[in-house]
Design a protein around this motif. Structure first.
Motif, PDB file in Angstrom:
ATOM      1  N   LEU A 130       0.868  -1.173   0.000  1.00  0.00           N
ATOM      2  CA  LEU A 130       0.000   0.000   0.000  1.00  0.00           C
ATOM      3  C   LEU A 130       0.905   1.222   0.000  1.00  0.00           C
ATOM      4  N   ASN A 131       0.778   2.056  -1.030  1.00  0.00           N
ATOM      5  CA  ASN A 131       1.669   3.204  -1.200  1.00  0.00           C
ATOM      6  C   ASN A 131       0.915   4.521  -1.002  1.00  0.00           C
ATOM      7  N   VAL A 132       1.599   5.468  -0.404  1.00  0.00           N
ATOM      8  CA  VAL A 132       1.010   6.785  -0.147  1.00  0.00           C
ATOM      9  C   VAL A 132       1.991   7.853  -0.619  1.00  0.00           C
ATOM     10  N   ALA A 133       1.497   8.772  -1.463  1.00  0.00           N
ATOM     11  CA  ALA A 133       2.302   9.910  -1.921  1.00  0.00           C
ATOM     12  C   ALA A 133       1.712  11.188  -1.326  1.00  0.00           C
ATOM     13  N   LEU A 134       2.551  12.031  -0.739  1.00  0.00           N
ATOM     14  CA  LEU A 134       2.054  13.214  -0.030  1.00  0.00           C
ATOM     15  C   LEU A 134       3.195  14.193   0.181  1.00  0.00           C
ATOM     16  N   ASN A 135       2.887  15.271   0.889  1.00  0.00           N
ATOM     17  CA  ASN A 135       3.904  16.234   1.292  1.00  0.00           C
ATOM     18  C   ASN A 135       3.467  16.828   2.621  1.00  0.00           C
ATOM     19  N   ALA A 136       3.987  16.287   3.699  1.00  0.00           N
ATOM     20  CA  ALA A 136       3.621  16.738   5.040  1.00  0.00           C
ATOM     21  C   ALA A 136       4.756  16.398   5.986  1.00  0.00           C
ATOM     22  N   SER A 137       4.861  17.135   7.084  1.00  0.00           N
ATOM     23  CA  SER A 137       5.924  16.856   8.046  1.00  0.00           C
ATOM     24  C   SER A 137       5.450  15.985   9.205  1.00  0.00           C
ATOM     25  N   ALA A 138       4.133  15.743   9.281  1.00  0.00           N
ATOM     26  CA  ALA A 138       3.601  14.894  10.347  1.00  0.00           C
ATOM     27  C   ALA A 138       2.469  14.036   9.795  1.00  0.00           C
ATOM     28  N   ILE A 139       2.497  12.752  10.135  1.00  0.00           N
ATOM     29  CA  ILE A 139       1.498  11.804   9.636  1.00  0.00           C
ATOM     30  C   ILE A 139       1.066  10.893  10.779  1.00  0.00           C
ATOM     31  N   GLY A 140      -0.241  10.638  10.863  1.00  0.00           N
ATOM     32  CA  GLY A 140      -0.769   9.697  11.841  1.00  0.00           C
ATOM     33  C   GLY A 140      -1.843   8.844  11.191  1.00  0.00           C
ATOM     34  N   VAL A 141      -1.868   7.545  11.493  1.00  0.00           N
ATOM     35  CA  VAL A 141      -2.825   6.646  10.855  1.00  0.00           C
ATOM     36  C   VAL A 141      -3.166   5.491  11.786  1.00  0.00           C
ATOM     37  N   ASP A 142      -4.426   5.034  11.722  1.00  0.00           N
ATOM     38  CA  ASP A 142      -4.861   3.864  12.467  1.00  0.00           C
ATOM     39  C   ASP A 142      -4.715   2.630  11.580  1.00  0.00           C
ATOM     40  N   LEU A 143      -4.110   1.570  12.116  1.00  0.00           N
ATOM     41  CA  LEU A 143      -3.848   0.345  11.368  1.00  0.00           C
ATOM     42  C   LEU A 143      -4.517  -0.850  12.043  1.00  0.00           C
ATOM     43  N   LEU A 144      -4.933  -1.808  11.219  1.00  0.00           N
ATOM     44  CA  LEU A 144      -5.616  -2.998  11.729  1.00  0.00           C
ATOM     45  C   LEU A 144      -5.353  -4.163  10.790  1.00  0.00           C
ATOM     46  N   LEU A 145      -5.255  -5.370  11.333  1.00  0.00           N
ATOM     47  CA  LEU A 145      -5.153  -6.563  10.504  1.00  0.00           C
ATOM     48  C   LEU A 145      -6.558  -7.084  10.222  1.00  0.00           C
ATOM     49  N   LEU A 146      -6.812  -7.416   8.973  1.00  0.00           N
ATOM     50  CA  LEU A 146      -8.129  -7.933   8.586  1.00  0.00           C
ATOM     51  C   LEU A 146      -8.014  -9.388   8.170  1.00  0.00           C
ATOM     52  N   ASN A 147      -8.853 -10.219   8.762  1.00  0.00           N
ATOM     53  CA  ASN A 147      -8.950 -11.628   8.366  1.00  0.00           C
ATOM     54  C   ASN A 147      -7.602 -12.319   8.245  1.00  0.00           C
ATOM     55  N   PRO A 148      -6.908 -12.504   9.349  1.00  0.00           N
ATOM     56  CA  PRO A 148      -5.645 -13.246   9.255  1.00  0.00           C
ATOM     57  C   PRO A 148      -5.886 -14.612   8.625  1.00  0.00           C
ATOM     58  N   SER A 149      -5.001 -15.009   7.742  1.00  0.00           N
ATOM     59  CA  SER A 149      -5.216 -16.263   7.009  1.00  0.00           C
ATOM     60  C   SER A 149      -4.784 -17.453   7.855  1.00  0.00           C
ATOM     61  N   LEU A 150      -5.501 -17.657   8.943  1.00  0.00           N
ATOM     62  CA  LEU A 150      -5.245 -18.751   9.866  1.00  0.00           C
ATOM     63  C   LEU A 150      -6.486 -19.636   9.931  1.00  0.00           C
ATOM     64  N   ILE A 151      -6.289 -20.944   9.930  1.00  0.00           N
ATOM     65  CA  ILE A 151      -7.426 -21.860   9.990  1.00  0.00           C
ATOM     66  C   ILE A 151      -8.225 -21.656  11.269  1.00  0.00           C
ATOM     67  N   ASP A 152      -7.520 -21.507  12.402  1.00  0.00           N
ATOM     68  CA  ASP A 152      -8.228 -21.389  13.682  1.00  0.00           C
ATOM     69  C   ASP A 152      -8.429 -19.945  14.122  1.00  0.00           C
ATOM     70  N   GLN A 153      -7.995 -18.970  13.301  1.00  0.00           N
ATOM     71  CA  GLN A 153      -8.150 -17.545  13.625  1.00  0.00           C
ATOM     72  C   GLN A 153      -7.559 -17.183  14.994  1.00  0.00           C
ATOM     73  N   THR A 154      -6.510 -17.875  15.388  1.00  0.00           N
ATOM     74  CA  THR A 154      -5.863 -17.579  16.661  1.00  0.00           C
ATOM     75  C   THR A 154      -5.212 -16.203  16.608  1.00  0.00           C
ATOM     76  N   PRO A 155      -5.511 -15.334  17.598  1.00  0.00           N
ATOM     77  CA  PRO A 155      -4.877 -14.008  17.579  1.00  0.00           C
ATOM     78  C   PRO A 155      -3.357 -14.131  17.646  1.00  0.00           C
ATOM     79  N   GLY A 156      -2.684 -13.362  16.823  1.00  0.00           N
ATOM     80  CA  GLY A 156      -1.224 -13.349  16.828  1.00  0.00           C
ATOM     81  C   GLY A 156      -0.758 -11.963  16.461  1.00  0.00           C
ATOM     82  N   LYS A 157       0.477 -11.838  16.108  1.00  0.00           N
ATOM     83  CA  LYS A 157       1.004 -10.534  15.719  1.00  0.00           C
ATOM     84  C   LYS A 157       1.390 -10.546  14.256  1.00  0.00           C
TER      85      LYS A 157
END
Length: 245
Positions: free
Chosen positions: A107-134
């Protein structure tokens, strides 16, 4: 003639010290980029924030290619981005969000700023048992000076957003988010893995830009070595002038 040559050489040497000290002095005012894991801390260090919550996009499973939002361009390498939300069965209480590509695309972002903040989340980890991980997310940050530096985040694969923020004295012109890679020993669904590595999709929301508040952009106090060069240069000038008197 020899006296003149000596004095010229002395002045040249002193000037070299002075220019070196000046270069170090001006360079010391540029602090290294600061990374934040708290939106509150990031907001306190920045000003003029403009947030992009993607709620103007359709909340369904809609392809997005080259999205431009208030001067920031979002794109995916070799594929599309998607806008998702409650209409497509995902509801994290934040409305519509932007879905990044899966491995190996970025995922690419082009911009011009001196400060950036963003919320990130993992969607649908490709795990059979959907065990939470990192999920391991590599981020490349490009600066207007041509420099790049990297960050690696470990994001819990749960329904909680992780905040990533950065503030820099030098304008940030690009961001590249590598697709989340789930560490062993998780099972990799053959339909959604790459070279045997389980992967997920990265969700981004509330992409904010701003500028660094000058008082928090780093100290401009010269290093002790810089002061030493300045003192040597000034002292040298005095010595040469006294000898020439």
């Amino acid at each position: 003639m020899k006296i003149f040559a000596r004095k010229t050489y002395s002045y040249f040497l002193i000037a070299a010290f002075g220019f070196n000290a000046l270069a170090m002095l001006t360079g010391s005012a540029e602090a290294a980029p600061v990374v934040y894991s708290s939106r509150t801390d990031w907001s306190n260090a920045t000003q003029g924030q403009l947030n992009r919550d993607f709620n103007g996009l359709s909340g369904g499973d809609v392809k997005v290619n080259g999205l431009v939002d208030h001067g920031v361009t979002f794109s995916a390498s070799n594929t599309y981005l998607y806008s998702l939300g409650q209409a497509s069965g995902y509801n994290y209480g934040t409305g519509t969000f932007l879905l990044g590509p899966s491995w190996p695309n970025k995922l690419n972002v082009a911009l011009n700023a001196s400060a950036i903040g963003v919320d990130l989340l993992l969607l649908n980890p490709s795990l059979i048992d959907q065990t939470p991980g990192k999920g391991i997310v590599a981020i490349d940050v490009g600066l207007a000076s041509g420099e790049h530096f990297s960050e690696q985040l470990n994001i819990e694969s749960t329904n909680s957003f992780y905040f990533f923020g950065i503030a820099s004295d030098i304008a940030i012109t690009s961001l590249s988010f590598g697709p989340p890679r789930l560490p062993d020993p998780y099972y990799c669904d053959p339909s959604r893995c790459y070279n045997g590595l389980a992967s997920s999709n990265l969700v981004i929301d509330n992409f904010s830009t701003g500028s660094v508040i000058p008082s928090t952009s780093g100290s401009s106090v010269p290093e002790p070595s810089t002061w030493t060069l300045i003192v040597i240069a000034l002292g040298g000038i005095c010595v040469v002038r006294r000898k020439g008197a």
